[in-house]
Design a protein around this motif. Structure first.
Motif, PDB file in Angstrom:
ATOM      1  N   ALA A  15       0.931  -1.144   0.030  1.00  0.00           N
ATOM      2  CA  ALA A  15       0.003   0.008   0.083  1.00  0.00           C
ATOM      3  C   ALA A  15       0.777   1.241   0.161  1.00  0.00           C
ATOM      4  O   ALA A  15       1.869   1.145   0.757  1.00  0.00           O
ATOM      5  N   LEU A  16       0.392   2.123  -0.732  1.00  0.00           N
ATOM      6  CA  LEU A  16       0.931   3.413  -0.922  1.00  0.00           C
ATOM      7  C   LEU A  16       0.185   4.373   0.156  1.00  0.00           C
ATOM      8  O   LEU A  16      -1.078   4.637  -0.086  1.00  0.00           O
ATOM      9  N   VAL A  17       0.891   5.222   0.921  1.00  0.00           N
ATOM     10  CA  VAL A  17      -0.062   6.205   1.772  1.00  0.00           C
ATOM     11  C   VAL A  17       0.773   7.611   1.480  1.00  0.00           C
ATOM     12  O   VAL A  17       1.599   7.751   1.325  1.00  0.00           O
ATOM     13  N   THR A  18      -0.266   8.623   1.357  1.00  0.00           N
ATOM     14  CA  THR A  18       0.421   9.936   1.181  1.00  0.00           C
ATOM     15  C   THR A  18      -0.654  10.855   2.088  1.00  0.00           C
ATOM     16  O   THR A  18      -1.672  10.537   2.512  1.00  0.00           O
ATOM     17  N   TYR A  19       0.264  12.015   2.682  1.00  0.00           N
ATOM     18  CA  TYR A  19      -0.549  13.021   3.537  1.00  0.00           C
ATOM     19  C   TYR A  19       0.353  14.237   3.634  1.00  0.00           C
ATOM     20  O   TYR A  19       1.587  14.328   3.048  1.00  0.00           O
ATOM     21  N   ARG A  20      -0.036  15.136   4.399  1.00  0.00           N
ATOM     22  CA  ARG A  20       0.437  16.229   4.646  1.00  0.00           C
ATOM     23  C   ARG A  20       0.962  16.287   6.140  1.00  0.00           C
ATOM     24  O   ARG A  20       0.051  15.931   6.905  1.00  0.00           O
ATOM     25  N   ALA A  21       2.069  16.602   6.252  1.00  0.00           N
ATOM     26  CA  ALA A  21       2.524  16.607   7.787  1.00  0.00           C
ATOM     27  C   ALA A  21       3.093  18.186   8.379  1.00  0.00           C
ATOM     28  O   ALA A  21       3.452  18.723   7.485  1.00  0.00           O
ATOM     29  N   THR A  22       2.715  18.336   9.443  1.00  0.00           N
ATOM     30  CA  THR A  22       3.138  19.563  10.002  1.00  0.00           C
ATOM     31  C   THR A  22       4.009  19.406  11.403  1.00  0.00           C
ATOM     32  O   THR A  22       3.533  18.367  12.178  1.00  0.00           O
ATOM     33  N   ARG A  23       5.304  19.959  11.568  1.00  0.00           N
ATOM     34  CA  ARG A  23       6.044  19.597  12.717  1.00  0.00           C
ATOM     35  C   ARG A  23       6.080  20.996  13.452  1.00  0.00           C
ATOM     36  O   ARG A  23       6.622  21.987  12.818  1.00  0.00           O
ATOM     37  N   THR A  24       5.679  21.016  14.576  1.00  0.00           N
ATOM     38  CA  THR A  24       5.733  22.510  15.429  1.00  0.00           C
ATOM     39  C   THR A  24       6.406  22.175  16.668  1.00  0.00           C
ATOM     40  O   THR A  24       6.497  21.001  17.430  1.00  0.00           O
ATOM     41  N   SER A  25       7.504  23.235  16.944  1.00  0.00           N
ATOM     42  CA  SER A  25       8.135  23.103  18.062  1.00  0.00           C
ATOM     43  C   SER A  25       8.101  24.468  18.716  1.00  0.00           C
ATOM     44  O   SER A  25       8.006  25.552  17.977  1.00  0.00           O
ATOM     45  N   PRO A  26       8.297  24.640  20.074  1.00  0.00           N
ATOM     46  CA  PRO A  26       8.325  25.817  20.641  1.00  0.00           C
ATOM     47  C   PRO A  26       9.227  26.870  20.239  1.00  0.00           C
ATOM     48  O   PRO A  26       9.006  28.074  20.115  1.00  0.00           O
ATOM     49  N   ASP A  27      10.489  26.357  20.220  1.00  0.00           N
ATOM     50  CA  ASP A  27      11.567  27.146  19.816  1.00  0.00           C
ATOM     51  C   ASP A  27      12.127  27.243  18.172  1.00  0.00           C
ATOM     52  O   ASP A  27      13.246  27.609  17.797  1.00  0.00           O
ATOM     53  N   LYS A  28      11.298  26.534  17.194  1.00  0.00           N
ATOM     54  CA  LYS A  28      11.432  26.700  16.058  1.00  0.00           C
ATOM     55  C   LYS A  28      10.565  26.880  15.073  1.00  0.00           C
ATOM     56  O   LYS A  28       9.227  26.704  15.366  1.00  0.00           O
ATOM     57  N   PRO A  29      10.843  27.131  13.772  1.00  0.00           N
ATOM     58  CA  PRO A  29       9.691  27.637  13.014  1.00  0.00           C
ATOM     59  C   PRO A  29       8.974  26.194  12.547  1.00  0.00           C
ATOM     60  O   PRO A  29       9.351  25.283  12.523  1.00  0.00           O
TER      61      PRO A  29
END
Length: 122
Positions: free
Chosen positions: A79-93
């Motif tokens: 199976a192929l999966v695709t998605y949008r990911a968001t990474r948030t950190s308090p001290d980084k963009p």
């Protein structure tokens, strides 16, 4: 197909979990021995790279989320999966990326990731 969608989404989200990312054993349970990744940096990683480098970064406390998750079954057990990911950190963009993974159903009945790629977006 709905069951597969939910199951693979759960597996992808496990790989976002700091406890899993910090554990060589937990990572090895989710990744195939032939695993390869093309990171958002453009670098190529193999299984040993991931098992060595991810657990060695205990300071990675970023929150990772996914959306627009889609599964395409390519054949029985692949199976192929695709998605949008968001990474948030308090001290980084905040970092956003498009992600794709190929999952394979192994002989032991477990789905494991065979390939992953991340591409940075705006």
């Amino acid at each position: 197909m709905d069951d597969l969608h939910s199951h693979l989404k759960d597996l992808e989200e496990r790989l976002f979990d700091p406890a899993v990312r910090g554990s060589r054993q937990a990572l090895a349970e989710l990744l195939c021995t032939e695993f390869r990744e093309i990171g958002s940096s453009g670098r190529l990683f193999d299984l040993e790279d991931i098992l060595t480098q991810l657990p060695a970064d205990p300071g990675d406390t970023a929150l990772r989320t996914l959306e627009d998750f889609h599964v395409s079954q390519l054949s029985d057990g692949i199976a192929l999966v695709t998605y949008r990911a968001t990474r948030t950190s308090p001290d980084k963009p905040t970092v956003r990326s498009l992600r794709s993974s190929i999952w394979r159903l192994e002989a032991d009945g477990c789905w494991r990731m065979l390939f992953h790629q991340g591409t940075l977006t705006r």
